[in-house]
Design an enzyme around this catalytic site. Structure first.
Site, short mmCIF file in Angstrom:
data_model
loop_
_atom_site.label_atom_id
_atom_site.label_comp_id
_atom_site.label_asym_id
_atom_site.label_seq_id
_atom_site.Cartn_x
_atom_site.Cartn_y
_atom_site.Cartn_z
N SER A 32 0.84 -1.21 0.00
CA SER A 32 0.00 0.00 0.00
C SER A 32 0.87 1.25 0.00
O SER A 32 0.47 2.28 -0.54
CB SER A 32 -0.98 -0.01 1.18
OG SER A 32 -0.32 -0.36 2.35
N LYS A 56 16.75 -16.24 -13.56
CA LYS A 56 17.60 -16.92 -14.55
C LYS A 56 17.38 -18.43 -14.62
O LYS A 56 17.64 -19.05 -15.64
CB LYS A 56 19.08 -16.65 -14.25
CG LYS A 56 19.51 -15.22 -14.49
CD LYS A 56 20.08 -15.07 -15.85
CE LYS A 56 20.65 -13.70 -16.20
NZ LYS A 56 20.75 -12.69 -15.19
N SER A 81 27.96 -13.28 -15.08
CA SER A 81 28.42 -12.51 -13.92
C SER A 81 27.89 -13.13 -12.65
O SER A 81 28.15 -12.65 -11.57
CB SER A 81 27.96 -11.06 -14.04
OG SER A 81 26.55 -11.01 -14.02
N ASN A 83 24.32 -14.93 -11.69
CA ASN A 83 23.05 -15.62 -11.52
C ASN A 83 22.76 -16.66 -12.59
O ASN A 83 22.20 -17.70 -12.31
CB ASN A 83 21.91 -14.60 -11.45
CG ASN A 83 21.86 -13.90 -10.10
OD1 ASN A 83 22.33 -14.45 -9.10
ND2 ASN A 83 21.30 -12.70 -10.07
N GLY A 183 21.55 -7.77 -20.83
CA GLY A 183 21.62 -8.10 -22.25
C GLY A 183 20.25 -8.15 -22.90
O GLY A 183 20.13 -8.30 -24.11
N GLY A 184 19.21 -8.06 -22.08
CA GLY A 184 17.86 -7.96 -22.63
C GLY A 184 17.09 -9.28 -22.76
O GLY A 184 16.01 -9.30 -23.35
N GLU A 207 17.82 0.28 -17.03
CA GLU A 207 19.21 -0.14 -16.87
C GLU A 207 19.98 0.88 -16.03
O GLU A 207 19.51 2.00 -15.81
CB GLU A 207 19.90 -0.38 -18.22
CG GLU A 207 19.98 0.82 -19.11
CD GLU A 207 20.46 0.48 -20.52
OE1 GLU A 207 20.90 -0.67 -20.78
OE2 GLU A 207 20.42 1.38 -21.36
N GLY A 211 25.67 2.19 -17.36
CA GLY A 211 25.76 1.24 -18.47
C GLY A 211 24.52 1.31 -19.32
O GLY A 211 23.76 0.36 -19.40
N ASP A 213 23.85 1.19 -22.49
CA ASP A 213 23.99 0.78 -23.89
C ASP A 213 22.64 0.44 -24.51
O ASP A 213 22.44 0.64 -25.71
CB ASP A 213 24.94 -0.41 -24.01
CG ASP A 213 24.44 -1.61 -23.24
OD1 ASP A 213 24.43 -1.56 -22.00
OD2 ASP A 213 24.02 -2.60 -23.88
N LYS A 276 9.98 -6.26 3.57
CA LYS A 276 10.69 -7.34 4.27
C LYS A 276 11.36 -8.31 3.31
O LYS A 276 11.34 -9.52 3.50
CB LYS A 276 9.72 -8.12 5.20
CG LYS A 276 8.77 -7.26 6.00
CD LYS A 276 9.49 -6.23 6.87
CE LYS A 276 8.53 -5.21 7.45
NZ LYS A 276 9.24 -4.01 7.96
N SER A 307 13.97 -8.80 -10.01
CA SER A 307 14.61 -9.89 -10.76
C SER A 307 15.46 -10.85 -9.95
O SER A 307 15.66 -11.98 -10.36
CB SER A 307 15.43 -9.30 -11.91
OG SER A 307 16.43 -8.44 -11.40
C1 LIG Z 1 20.84 -11.35 -15.40
C2 LIG Z 1 20.07 -10.48 -14.53
C3 LIG Z 1 19.44 -9.35 -15.04
C4 LIG Z 1 19.54 -8.92 -16.48
O1 LIG Z 1 18.98 -9.88 -17.35
P1 LIG Z 1 19.25 -9.84 -18.91
O2 LIG Z 1 18.47 -10.99 -19.45
O3 LIG Z 1 20.72 -9.99 -19.15
O4 LIG Z 1 18.78 -8.55 -19.43
C5 LIG Z 1 18.69 -8.59 -14.16
N1 LIG Z 1 18.58 -8.90 -12.86
C6 LIG Z 1 19.19 -9.98 -12.33
C7 LIG Z 1 19.03 -10.25 -10.87
C8 LIG Z 1 19.96 -10.80 -13.14
O5 LIG Z 1 20.56 -11.87 -12.62
#
Ligand SMILES: *Cc1c(COP(=O)(O)O)cnc(C)c1O
Length: 321
Positions: A32, A56, A81, A83, A183-184, A207, A211, A213, A276, A307
């Site tokens: 809320s 991922k 990198s 995940n 990377g999208g 983004e 970065g 791009d 939380k 994400s």
């Molecule tokens: C990989 C990742 C992203 C970006 O995802 P892309 O598919 O490369 O655009 C965003 N958030 C988290 C937590 C990620 O591990």
């Protein structure tokens, strides 16, 4: 090498069937306070609660589930990198195949440990000096392994798109959807799902400012390559979009906006204090853009992808302090 066609919504439905009972159906949370601050109805799709702590797993498991007998025997290879490496490691373990992951020297220790704990072989490289795509292609050739890159692959994109399919099933139609991007892969998959399930929904890519791009690429109409960005959003540190992801973005993404590291830290605090939840810096991108007001959302129904939640606790404590 086999060239796969661009993914479509049908591939997302297929991926959802493969992920059924394997991936978590993550919660859609509301707040809320978030609604009050924005004047909108916000639906957070919480992929920080996904297996291995990020969305991922969806794309990785979907890709590995397509392997034939020969591919299964040689195993899966990837660079990431963090995940995606962990997600491939877990997917390989579930499929009973070998995994090798190439990770940067400065990846969060929790992410390296996560991949190793699933039994993957981890190869460390220096991301400011070496090109991971080259290391990956060389190893794939030497070992006959199948390379599943972190975002530029139709099965990966389709798998990531299942997150928004689940979100819209729960939230109903959306007016705006915020999705972070490196990377999208996530953004392209989510845009495919939104276009089909909630036509007219505006999809906003987010983004890190350092970065941008993706923003530059959308403006110029071609994939722009940048230096490795210095940002706390380590999951969005990709230096360029992909050959599969970019055309989908051009077709289905309204715009790409950026947020600063300071805004990410503020959002991390919001999630910790108000909802939380532990959310990693990259996982805060979409919500940070929403809260910044850069895109008007008043009176709208808004989806936000959270994400991931993989962050070293000592760093996390510093961010919150
Ligand atoms: C990989 C990742 C992203 C970006 O995802 P892309 O598919 O490369 O655009 C965003 N958030 C988290 C937590 C990620 O591990």
């Amino acid at each position: 090498m086999q060239v796969l066609p661009a993914p479509t919504f049908v591939d997302i439905v297929d991926a959802a069937a493969r992920l059924e009972g394997v991936a978590h159906r993550t919660p859609v949370l509301t707040s809320s306070i978030a609604n009050e601050r924005t004047g909108a109805s916000i639906f957070f799709k919480c992929e920080n609660f996904q297996r291995m702590g990020a969305f991922k797993f969806r794309g990785a498991y979907n890709a590995v589930s397509h392997f034939d007998y020969v591919q299964r025997n040689a195993g899966v290879l990837t660079y990431s990198s963090g995940n995606h490496a962990q997600a491939i490691a877990l997917s390989a373990r579930l499929a009973g195949i070998h995994a090798t992951v190439i990770m940067p020297h400065d990846a969060p220790a929790a992410k390296i440990a996560g991949a190793q704990s699933c039994g993957a072989e981890v190869i460390i490289y220096d991301r400011y000096k070496e090109v991971r795509e080259e290391i990956g292609l060389r190893l794939a050739e030497e070992r006959g392994m199948t390379l599943i890159p972190p975002y530029d692959h139709p099965h990966v994109i389709a798998g990531q798109g299942t997150a928004v399919r689940e979100l819209i099933e729960e939230s109903g139609p959306l007016d705006v959807l915020f999705v972070c991007l490196g990377g999208g892969g996530l953004l392209a998959g989510c845009a495919l799902a939104a276009a089909e399930l909630s036509p007219g929904c505006k999809v906003i890519g987010v983004e890190p400012e350092a970065g941008n791009d993706g923003q530059q690429s959308m403006a110029r109409g071609e994939i722009v390559h940048i230096e490795v960005p210095h940002t706390i959003a380590d999951g969005a540190a990709a230096t360029h979009l992909g050959l599969y992801t970019f055309p989908i973005m051009q077709r289905l993404v309204e715009t790409v906006v950026t947020v600063t590291d300071a805004q990410l830290i503020e959002t991390m605090r919001f999630f910790a204090q108000r909802m939380k939840m532990v959310v990693e810096p990259t996982g805060c991108l979409a919500a940070a853009a929403l809260m910044s007001g850069v895109v008007p959302v008043e009176g709208k129904r808004v989806g936000v992808i959270v994400s991931g939640g993989n962050v070293d606790l000592s760093r996390y404590a510093q961010f919150l302090a």
